[in-house]
Design a protein around this motif. Sequence first.
Motif, mmCIF file in Angstrom:
data_model
loop_
_atom_site.group_PDB
_atom_site.id
_atom_site.type_symbol
_atom_site.label_atom_id
_atom_site.label_comp_id
_atom_site.label_asym_id
_atom_site.label_seq_id
_atom_site.Cartn_x
_atom_site.Cartn_y
_atom_site.Cartn_z
ATOM 1 N N ASN A 53 52.390 30.686 -10.156
ATOM 2 C CA ASN A 53 51.635 29.686 -10.904
ATOM 3 C C ASN A 53 50.408 29.349 -10.080
ATOM 4 O O ASN A 53 50.518 28.804 -8.974
ATOM 5 N N GLU A 92 57.100 34.984 -10.822
ATOM 6 C CA GLU A 92 55.704 34.820 -11.220
ATOM 7 C C GLU A 92 55.022 33.906 -10.210
ATOM 8 O O GLU A 92 55.682 33.242 -9.414
ATOM 9 N N GLU A 102 57.099 31.700 -7.536
ATOM 10 C CA GLU A 102 58.450 31.426 -8.027
ATOM 11 C C GLU A 102 59.347 32.631 -7.801
ATOM 12 O O GLU A 102 59.012 33.747 -8.199
HETATM 13 MG MG MG Z 1 57.814 29.735 -14.140
#
Ligand code: MG
Length: 658
Positions: free
Chosen positions: A290, A288, A275
């Motif tokens: 995921n 971040e 992201e």
């Molecule tokens: Mg996020």
Amino acid sequence: MFDTLLIANRGEIACRVARTARLMGLRTVAVYSDADAAALHVASCDEAYPIGAASPRESYLRADRILNAATKLKAGAIHPGYGFLSENAEFAEGCAKAGIVFVGPPASAIRAMGGKSEAKALMVKAGVPVVPGYHGVVQDADVLAAEAAKIGYPVLIKASAGGGGKGMRVVRAAAEFAEELAGAQREAQSAFGDARVLIEKYLERPRHIEVQVFCDAHGNGVYLFERDCSLQRRHQKVIEEAPAPGMSEVRRKSMGEAALRAAQAVGYVGAGTVEFIADEGGEFYFMEMNTRLQVEHPVTEAITGLDLVEWQIRVARGEKLPLTQADLRIDGHAFEARLYAEDPSRDFLPSTGKLHRLSFPTAGARIDAGVREGDDVSIHYDPMIAKLIVHGRDRATALAKLASALDRVRIVGPANNVAFLARVARHPAFMAGEIDTGFIARHKNALVPAATVPDDTTMALAVLAMLRAREDAAIAAAPDSPWTRVPGWRLNGDAHDELAFKDGPAVRVHYRGRMGYILDLPGVSVAATATLSPDGKLVAMLDGHKVEADIVRRGLDIVVFRGAESATLTVIDALAAAEAQGGAGGKLIAPMPGKIVSVAVADGQKVTKGQKLIVLEAMKMEHTIVAPSDGTVMRVRFKPGEQTAEGEELVVFEAAAS
Ligand code: MG
Ligand code: ADP
Ligand code: ADP
């Protein structure tokens, strides 16, 4: 090589994973909590195994019970879905120890990306740009405040262990820092069992653009382009699209390659999403990673024609990635809208209850649902009802399909965001691709109109639905009687009736034979006829104008759907009228079941309008109850830590005489 897949999740993602697993010839095993014994995901799998009580901590987060179920039912692999144990490194290790394949990245990669702070430090080393901020280990309030000042306000406090927008606070001035920090830490502690935070520069008008990456265990990696997830409320996605509007080939490549660098820096294997947050100038920064399949993966599937769950399973089997970067192409444009049980007019507060009506368009959209008509949206789990995905040859075509598909969704029961989503899809700024994470807040008035009284047409449709239902029933009961055809008949006079509704004026109905009426509506009188089919489709002629609606009746409520917009009219009867009387007065009630976090006032205290009275935690979010006007707190009925049911009065409050 495994032939049985256990799906350690529930709801739409469990159903989604099961669909592909079955297509691949795998035997599927569901796990379920007590609340989910009859859930759709259980029906979607070949076998199912109980793992405990409704609360996730007692079931879907119980790694031990899930591993035990996998061993017992001889499942060679576990797919964790998203949320729950999907980003839990110990669970991935537990699978390995039990000789079960974890359909996801190695535990070490989960761990490396698990803490937002640690991940950012790693990314700096790997040459991936990160948002300016503080992601250190020292968590002293004074140190954090000093770091915030150094970064410069506004800043964003985030839970290091965070996810789902929990523990995230925007702070605009130094004076508010301490209180917001305490709130963020509390929320982080309760949601993740970890109070650590990081601080970032808060970007104004940014876009959330993320890159789907895929790596195999043979050193190959590709990026499956980007998704724009800027349309958010409470820092959580509601509509996602692919590709991102306005993305140039050059930037796509540089973001894609940065995302792959991020993944390769932690030895990634499987599906993952990096992201980024992009500023107005188009500069992008890592937020971040995921380390799992993402909720919005279907938009990527739509533009690439691939099945990402199939790829996950193939990679988990040790296969090489089926395609190389050069093979991958973007075809057209796709949108996903998340249908949530939540109330846009109450700041998107989650809603619960039975889905009395739930139906979706049967063509023109992909529907990934985890519930069916008659199921409950409960307080225990995420309030997402379904995802609606459309694909078109370009953005405008796909967006028109999105609006049209939303118009054909029918939900009666919990409050929901369907009409809101349809308004977004038709908003000129959204159609022009002018999106950033502040879009919803900026266009709130257009997207969440203040409650209005139903217009004449809606009232006419509700009245006609009642009349048709009553007369059709009477005709069915006594088909040969001449009287049943002339309701409201009076000797020597105009045959008429009054129909009264709770929130509006009464409508006088004059009967004109052959199922025709004159309706005296608040603004106008119209000549009307109508037919109502058993599935609730109403076709009305109002002064010669054909109007269609879908009607759902529930007790005294008549829900009139015209496209995605709906209005609920409540027929008055004596009982309902008494209830309306009793419920009057500005009571301060719990909007949903929850736990009292803090109480800011004492019995007898005088307060001013908007003053904070009590903080309630429900569905892992904090809700602040404020004074509705100047007045006096007569009695606070709860102490911190106590539980409250929905509708319970929290504070006995007396408004000051004005
Ligand atoms: Mg996020
Ligand atoms: P995505 O980025 O795929 O949209 P979200 O961050 O919205 O994913 O989270 C997906 C789901 O997982 C949501 O239901 C969210 O509440 C849940 N979730 C995300 N992170 C966590 C976490 N750390 N712990 C528990 N649930 C989480
Ligand atoms: P989560 O784990 O909840 O997904 P993220 O760190 O991914 O948390 O952030 C969630 C959302 O919050 C982003 O999509 C973005 O809208 C907003 N956000 C995050 N960081 C920033 C920032 N530095 N400035 C402005 N908005 C941000």
